[in-house]
Design a protein around this motif. Sequence first.
Motif, PDB file in Angstrom:
ATOM      1  N   SER A  90     -16.264  -8.307  -6.897  1.00  0.00           N
ATOM      2  CA  SER A  90     -16.023  -9.320  -7.923  1.00  0.00           C
ATOM      3  C   SER A  90     -15.870  -8.688  -9.300  1.00  0.00           C
ATOM      4  O   SER A  90     -15.083  -9.152 -10.124  1.00  0.00           O
ATOM      5  CB  SER A  90     -17.165 -10.339  -7.951  1.00  0.00           C
ATOM      6  N   ILE A  91     -16.603  -7.619  -9.551  1.00  0.00           N
ATOM      7  CA  ILE A  91     -16.488  -6.915 -10.830  1.00  0.00           C
ATOM      8  C   ILE A  91     -15.166  -6.166 -10.904  1.00  0.00           C
ATOM      9  O   ILE A  91     -14.429  -6.276 -11.883  1.00  0.00           O
ATOM     10  CB  ILE A  91     -17.680  -5.958 -11.035  1.00  0.00           C
ATOM     11  N   ILE A  92     -14.838  -5.436  -9.853  1.00  0.00           N
ATOM     12  CA  ILE A  92     -13.599  -4.648  -9.835  1.00  0.00           C
ATOM     13  C   ILE A  92     -12.380  -5.549  -9.912  1.00  0.00           C
ATOM     14  O   ILE A  92     -11.411  -5.253 -10.611  1.00  0.00           O
ATOM     15  CB  ILE A  92     -13.548  -3.742  -8.587  1.00  0.00           C
ATOM     16  N   ALA A 149     -21.801  -4.718 -16.511  1.00  0.00           N
ATOM     17  CA  ALA A 149     -21.692  -3.629 -17.491  1.00  0.00           C
ATOM     18  C   ALA A 149     -20.262  -3.530 -18.024  1.00  0.00           C
ATOM     19  O   ALA A 149     -19.307  -3.915 -17.331  1.00  0.00           O
ATOM     20  CB  ALA A 149     -22.094  -2.309 -16.843  1.00  0.00           C
ATOM     21  N   PRO A 150     -20.124  -3.014 -19.241  1.00  0.00           N
ATOM     22  CA  PRO A 150     -18.774  -2.735 -19.739  1.00  0.00           C
ATOM     23  C   PRO A 150     -18.068  -1.808 -18.751  1.00  0.00           C
ATOM     24  O   PRO A 150     -18.682  -0.909 -18.189  1.00  0.00           O
ATOM     25  CB  PRO A 150     -19.025  -2.024 -21.074  1.00  0.00           C
ATOM     26  N   LYS A 151     -16.806  -2.079 -18.542  1.00  0.00           N
ATOM     27  CA  LYS A 151     -16.079  -1.342 -17.503  1.00  0.00           C
ATOM     28  C   LYS A 151     -15.881   0.114 -17.883  1.00  0.00           C
ATOM     29  O   LYS A 151     -15.388   0.433 -18.953  1.00  0.00           O
ATOM     30  CB  LYS A 151     -14.732  -2.005 -17.235  1.00  0.00           C
ATOM     31  N   ASN A 152     -16.274   0.955 -16.968  1.00  0.00           N
ATOM     32  CA  ASN A 152     -16.009   2.373 -17.081  1.00  0.00           C
ATOM     33  C   ASN A 152     -14.669   2.590 -16.392  1.00  0.00           C
ATOM     34  O   ASN A 152     -14.576   2.526 -15.166  1.00  0.00           O
ATOM     35  CB  ASN A 152     -17.123   3.160 -16.390  1.00  0.00           C
ATOM     36  N   THR A 153     -13.618   2.804 -17.158  1.00  0.00           N
ATOM     37  CA  THR A 153     -12.272   2.861 -16.589  1.00  0.00           C
ATOM     38  C   THR A 153     -12.132   3.971 -15.556  1.00  0.00           C
ATOM     39  O   THR A 153     -11.428   3.798 -14.562  1.00  0.00           O
ATOM     40  CB  THR A 153     -11.207   3.027 -17.690  1.00  0.00           C
ATOM     41  N   GLU A 154     -12.811   5.077 -15.767  1.00  0.00           N
ATOM     42  CA  GLU A 154     -12.718   6.171 -14.788  1.00  0.00           C
ATOM     43  C   GLU A 154     -13.388   5.777 -13.475  1.00  0.00           C
ATOM     44  O   GLU A 154     -12.872   6.061 -12.390  1.00  0.00           O
ATOM     45  CB  GLU A 154     -13.349   7.445 -15.355  1.00  0.00           C
ATOM     46  N   LEU A 155     -14.515   5.096 -13.564  1.00  0.00           N
ATOM     47  CA  LEU A 155     -15.210   4.635 -12.368  1.00  0.00           C
ATOM     48  C   LEU A 155     -14.348   3.629 -11.610  1.00  0.00           C
ATOM     49  O   LEU A 155     -14.208   3.714 -10.385  1.00  0.00           O
ATOM     50  CB  LEU A 155     -16.549   3.999 -12.753  1.00  0.00           C
ATOM     51  N   LEU A 156     -13.754   2.685 -12.325  1.00  0.00           N
ATOM     52  CA  LEU A 156     -12.896   1.694 -11.678  1.00  0.00           C
ATOM     53  C   LEU A 156     -11.670   2.350 -11.056  1.00  0.00           C
ATOM     54  O   LEU A 156     -11.240   1.978  -9.966  1.00  0.00           O
ATOM     55  CB  LEU A 156     -12.472   0.623 -12.677  1.00  0.00           C
ATOM     56  N   ARG A 157     -11.117   3.337 -11.754  1.00  0.00           N
ATOM     57  CA  ARG A 157      -9.956   4.051 -11.220  1.00  0.00           C
ATOM     58  C   ARG A 157     -10.321   4.727  -9.903  1.00  0.00           C
ATOM     59  O   ARG A 157      -9.578   4.661  -8.932  1.00  0.00           O
ATOM     60  CB  ARG A 157      -9.458   5.082 -12.235  1.00  0.00           C
ATOM     61  N   GLU A 200     -12.700   3.924  -7.833  1.00  0.00           N
ATOM     62  CA  GLU A 200     -12.911   2.887  -6.813  1.00  0.00           C
ATOM     63  C   GLU A 200     -11.571   2.405  -6.258  1.00  0.00           C
ATOM     64  O   GLU A 200     -11.421   2.220  -5.059  1.00  0.00           O
ATOM     65  CB  GLU A 200     -13.694   1.708  -7.398  1.00  0.00           C
ATOM     66  N   ASN A 201     -10.618   2.179  -7.152  1.00  0.00           N
ATOM     67  CA  ASN A 201      -9.298   1.727  -6.711  1.00  0.00           C
ATOM     68  C   ASN A 201      -8.575   2.802  -5.901  1.00  0.00           C
ATOM     69  O   ASN A 201      -7.926   2.493  -4.899  1.00  0.00           O
ATOM     70  CB  ASN A 201      -8.446   1.286  -7.904  1.00  0.00           C
ATOM     71  N   GLU A 217      -6.607   4.724  -0.652  1.00  0.00           N
ATOM     72  CA  GLU A 217      -6.647   5.699   0.441  1.00  0.00           C
ATOM     73  C   GLU A 217      -7.013   5.034   1.761  1.00  0.00           C
ATOM     74  O   GLU A 217      -6.427   5.340   2.805  1.00  0.00           O
ATOM     75  CB  GLU A 217      -7.634   6.815   0.116  1.00  0.00           C
ATOM     76  N   GLU A 218      -7.972   4.109   1.718  1.00  0.00           N
ATOM     77  CA  GLU A 218      -8.357   3.387   2.928  1.00  0.00           C
ATOM     78  C   GLU A 218      -7.174   2.574   3.467  1.00  0.00           C
ATOM     79  O   GLU A 218      -6.912   2.556   4.674  1.00  0.00           O
ATOM     80  CB  GLU A 218      -9.534   2.455   2.642  1.00  0.00           C
ATOM     81  N   LEU A 219      -6.477   1.895   2.561  1.00  0.00           N
ATOM     82  CA  LEU A 219      -5.334   1.083   2.981  1.00  0.00           C
ATOM     83  C   LEU A 219      -4.200   1.950   3.519  1.00  0.00           C
ATOM     84  O   LEU A 219      -3.559   1.595   4.519  1.00  0.00           O
ATOM     85  CB  LEU A 219      -4.843   0.217   1.817  1.00  0.00           C
ATOM     86  N   LEU A 220      -3.958   3.081   2.889  1.00  0.00           N
ATOM     87  CA  LEU A 220      -2.907   3.979   3.365  1.00  0.00           C
ATOM     88  C   LEU A 220      -3.242   4.560   4.742  1.00  0.00           C
ATOM     89  O   LEU A 220      -2.354   4.746   5.577  1.00  0.00           O
ATOM     90  CB  LEU A 220      -2.648   5.103   2.358  1.00  0.00           C
ATOM     91  N   THR A 221      -4.509   4.818   4.980  1.00  0.00           N
ATOM     92  CA  THR A 221      -4.932   5.282   6.299  1.00  0.00           C
ATOM     93  C   THR A 221      -4.632   4.217   7.353  1.00  0.00           C
ATOM     94  O   THR A 221      -4.155   4.524   8.446  1.00  0.00           O
ATOM     95  CB  THR A 221      -6.432   5.640   6.291  1.00  0.00           C
ATOM     96  N   GLU A 222      -4.890   2.971   6.994  1.00  0.00           N
ATOM     97  CA  GLU A 222      -4.586   1.866   7.909  1.00  0.00           C
ATOM     98  C   GLU A 222      -3.077   1.741   8.132  1.00  0.00           C
ATOM     99  O   GLU A 222      -2.617   1.526   9.261  1.00  0.00           O
ATOM    100  CB  GLU A 222      -5.156   0.554   7.359  1.00  0.00           C
TER     101      GLU A 222
END
Length: 123
Positions: free
Chosen positions: A24-26, A77-85, A87-88, A93-98
């Motif tokens: 929900s945050i992402i 928390a305020p979004k840490n753009t590097e952390l969100l990047r 995560e995305n 990668e998971e989707l591409l593996t599928e």
Amino acid sequence: MNIFIDNKNGSPIYDQIYNQIKSSIINGELKENDALPSIRNLAKDLRISVITTKRAYDELEREGFIYTLPAKGCFVAPKNTELLREENLKRIEELLTEVQRRAAACNLSADDIIEMYKYLDQN
């Protein structure tokens, strides 16, 4: 915010809570500084232990997704753009593996997949 616990899932309850709040945050459903339900209220609503809910919140805080203000509660928390990047990228990668697995089952080449992507990108 709606959290659903699936007892048939096989994944621990705290992990289900953690993953749903994190998603929900992402995804932007929960915005920066939005208040989360109190640990006690969420536990009561889900009919689970306060300890289970606290464990999920502790993990979210440890990873920088939420912060706690004593006597006030937990907030996004305020979004840490590097952390969100990261995560995305992990999710891509998971989707591409599928995609790769399914493409192999259909005898599709990488070029076929690239063509499909280009077609989708145009629309």
